[in-house]
Design an enzyme around this catalytic site. Structure first.
Site, mmCIF file in Angstrom:
data_model
loop_
_atom_site.group_PDB
_atom_site.id
_atom_site.type_symbol
_atom_site.label_atom_id
_atom_site.label_comp_id
_atom_site.label_asym_id
_atom_site.label_seq_id
_atom_site.Cartn_x
_atom_site.Cartn_y
_atom_site.Cartn_z
ATOM 1 N N GLY A 63 0.828 -1.206 0.000
ATOM 2 C CA GLY A 63 0.000 0.000 0.000
ATOM 3 C C GLY A 63 0.855 1.244 0.000
ATOM 4 O O GLY A 63 1.985 1.234 0.482
ATOM 5 N N ASN A 64 0.335 2.307 -0.581
ATOM 6 C CA ASN A 64 1.028 3.596 -0.504
ATOM 7 C C ASN A 64 0.017 4.714 -0.664
ATOM 8 O O ASN A 64 -1.108 4.502 -1.101
ATOM 9 C CB ASN A 64 2.145 3.699 -1.555
ATOM 10 C CG ASN A 64 1.664 3.382 -2.947
ATOM 11 O OD1 ASN A 64 0.765 4.039 -3.450
ATOM 12 N ND2 ASN A 64 2.246 2.363 -3.569
ATOM 13 N N SER A 66 -0.447 9.339 0.400
ATOM 14 C CA SER A 66 0.198 10.590 0.796
ATOM 15 C C SER A 66 0.967 10.438 2.103
ATOM 16 O O SER A 66 1.896 11.191 2.378
ATOM 17 C CB SER A 66 -0.859 11.690 0.945
ATOM 18 O OG SER A 66 -1.831 11.315 1.906
ATOM 19 N N PHE A 67 0.591 9.440 2.914
ATOM 20 C CA PHE A 67 1.252 9.225 4.211
ATOM 21 C C PHE A 67 2.627 8.588 4.049
ATOM 22 O O PHE A 67 3.487 8.723 4.911
ATOM 23 C CB PHE A 67 0.389 8.307 5.089
ATOM 24 C CG PHE A 67 0.151 6.962 4.471
ATOM 25 C CD1 PHE A 67 1.073 5.937 4.613
ATOM 26 C CD2 PHE A 67 -0.991 6.721 3.721
ATOM 27 C CE1 PHE A 67 0.863 4.705 4.027
ATOM 28 C CE2 PHE A 67 -1.212 5.491 3.129
ATOM 29 C CZ PHE A 67 -0.274 4.485 3.281
ATOM 30 N N VAL A 69 4.490 4.700 2.648
ATOM 31 C CA VAL A 69 4.402 3.365 2.049
ATOM 32 C C VAL A 69 4.169 2.327 3.143
ATOM 33 O O VAL A 69 4.669 2.467 4.260
ATOM 34 C CB VAL A 69 5.709 3.010 1.293
ATOM 35 C CG1 VAL A 69 5.565 1.672 0.570
ATOM 36 C CG2 VAL A 69 6.078 4.104 0.302
ATOM 37 N N VAL A 70 3.406 1.277 2.808
ATOM 38 C CA VAL A 70 3.224 0.143 3.716
ATOM 39 C C VAL A 70 3.783 -1.107 3.043
ATOM 40 O O VAL A 70 3.470 -1.397 1.887
ATOM 41 C CB VAL A 70 1.739 -0.085 4.081
ATOM 42 C CG1 VAL A 70 1.602 -1.290 5.015
ATOM 43 C CG2 VAL A 70 1.151 1.151 4.743
ATOM 44 N N ASP A 181 -10.587 9.376 11.484
ATOM 45 C CA ASP A 181 -10.611 8.881 10.102
ATOM 46 C C ASP A 181 -11.213 7.476 10.041
ATOM 47 O O ASP A 181 -10.658 6.569 9.431
ATOM 48 C CB ASP A 181 -9.207 8.883 9.497
ATOM 49 C CG ASP A 181 -9.228 8.791 7.966
ATOM 50 O OD1 ASP A 181 -10.303 9.034 7.372
ATOM 51 O OD2 ASP A 181 -8.180 8.472 7.375
#
Length: 420
Positions: A63-64, A66-67, A69-70, A181
């Site tokens: 996952g990626n 604006s925060f 990358v995962v 959120d």
């Protein structure tokens, strides 16, 4: 929008962070199969700061945004899968997400196992890496699967997922922490066990009465009306509104309040709840003076949902999606709602035949907002099981410091028993 990765929220008025002495220490080697092994010096997520070497392999991006990358990785010592969330760290401040996650220990919240810092390619660029539980699915993907098949999620799953979400909210709200959120994408699921874990505390904050907060928070479709009205003194009841939107979406098979902008969103809300009164607007934001909405009557909740929707589900939705923040149920009150009575039946099973996940191991911390609710929340069969498994005096001391995760809090069960 800038291509630079967004940092997660930072705690204000903090002294500059002192990086650990092992900061940036990352070794790469190969195991006997030739696989890449990364070894870092990491600090445990809970407990004292005792850095230790942690090795992981099989790293891949899952996952990626604006925060940052995962990644998914496998711990070498245990073989367990973990998720590593890599975010840009401002060295001047403590990372609020890290500070909050280190406080949390609950069976329905993704666990912070370790954290470590790493260097970027550019000079002075620092990344914070959060090593978290890996959970394979999300409520968003599961709900989308049913929606694409022109089906709705079976009600038993709606009950299980929403109940566990409310438990996680009751827990964080007991510390004054607001997630800010809540949405299906942030609700992780193990599809085999039906365990739900709340994740992504990048927007979370400990709310303090009298201290202003940003109103542009929370993802569209799930934003409480007071946020759309620009309130900066909101409470954790914005999470309850968001949870109500998630519940409605699971029942409908689509978002209840879709909208591409704040105005669109408000129009969708008004179509269902009707035009807010002046008093309701004042309760949402006393500073909001514009009042130019068409006068629309509320749409009956029974007509919002499909004919076969359980009445208790509709009743719960109506108590969560209220204009007035103080009129909304608290998460603990939501857990006690009759919609979830089936989960308190001693004979209930998952559709796959398995036992339901731990649902009644409430702690005194979780129940702190309304201890008498324990009489409803902890059913008789759970109290009997807890009494049978109560540790002896010899083992009680060693268990005294056990965390909330999956632990039965006998004080909570005792209070429930004494109240009945």
């Amino acid at each position: 929008m800038s291509g630079r990765p967004r940092t997660t929220s930072f705690a204000e008025s903090c002294k500059p962070v002192q990086q650990p002495s092992a900061f940036g220490s990352m070794k790469v080697s190969r195991d006997k199969d030739g696989s890449k092994v990364t070894t870092v010096v990491a600090t445990p997520g809970q407990g004292p700061d005792r850095p230790q070497e942690v090795s992981y392999t099989d790293t891949k991006v899952i996952g990626n945004g604006s925060f940052g990358v995962v990644y998914q990785a496998k711990l070498c010592d245990s073989g367990e899968l973990v998720a590593i969330k890599k975010v840009l760290q401002d060295k001047r401040f403590k990372n609020r997400e890290l500070q909050i996650m280190r406080k949390l220990d609950h069976c329905n919240i993704v666990r912070l196992r370790y954290f470590f810092y790493s260097s970027g390619e550019k000079k002075d660029v620092v990344y914070l890496n959060l090593v978290l539980d890996y959970v394979p699915e999300t409520v968003y993907r599961v709900a989308r699967h049913y929606s694409r098949a022109k089906q709705t999620l079976p009600v038993i799953y709606v009950k299980l997922y929403m109940y566990q979400l409310f438990r996680s909210l009751a827990y964080i709200h007991s510390f004054g922490i607001c997630h800010r959120d809540i949405k299906p994408q942030n609700l992780l699921l193990d599809p085999d066990t039906a365990v739900l874990k709340l994740c992504d505390f990048g927007s979370a904050k400990q709310l303090v009465r009298g201290e202003p907060n940003v109103s542009y928070i929370c993802s569209r479709y799930y934003r409480a009306p007071e946020l759309i009205f620009g309130a900066t003194d909101y409470t954790s009841s914005i999470d309850v509104w968001s949870a109500g939107c998630v519940l409605a979406e699971l029942l409908l098979g689509q978002p209840i309040f879709p909208g591409d902008s704040g105005v669109d969103q408000l129009v969708e809300i008004i179509k269902v709840l009707g035009t807010p009164t002046r008093e309701q607007i004042r309760e949402m934001n006393p500073n909001y003076t514009e009042f130019k909405f068409p006068q629309i009557k509320a749409h009956p909740w029974t007509k919002v949902f499909r004919p076969r929707t359980p009445p208790e589900a509709i009743a719960l939705c109506s108590r969560l999606l209220e204009y007035t923040p103080t009129a909304r149920l608290t998460p603990l009150e939501a857990c006690a709602h009759s919609f979830f009575d089936e989960l308190r039946d001693p004979n209930v099973k998952l559709p796959n035949g398995r036992d339901t996940p731990a649902l009644f191991n409430f702690t005194t911390q979780e129940l702190s907002s309304n201890p008498p609710l324990a009489t409803i929340l902890i059913p008789p069969h759970a109290r009997i099981q807890a009494a049978a498994s109560t540790p002896t005096n010899a083992t009680a001391a060693s268990d005294a410091n056990a965390g909330d995760r999956g632990q039965t809090n006998n004080a909570a069960f005792a209070s429930a028993s004494n109240s009945t």
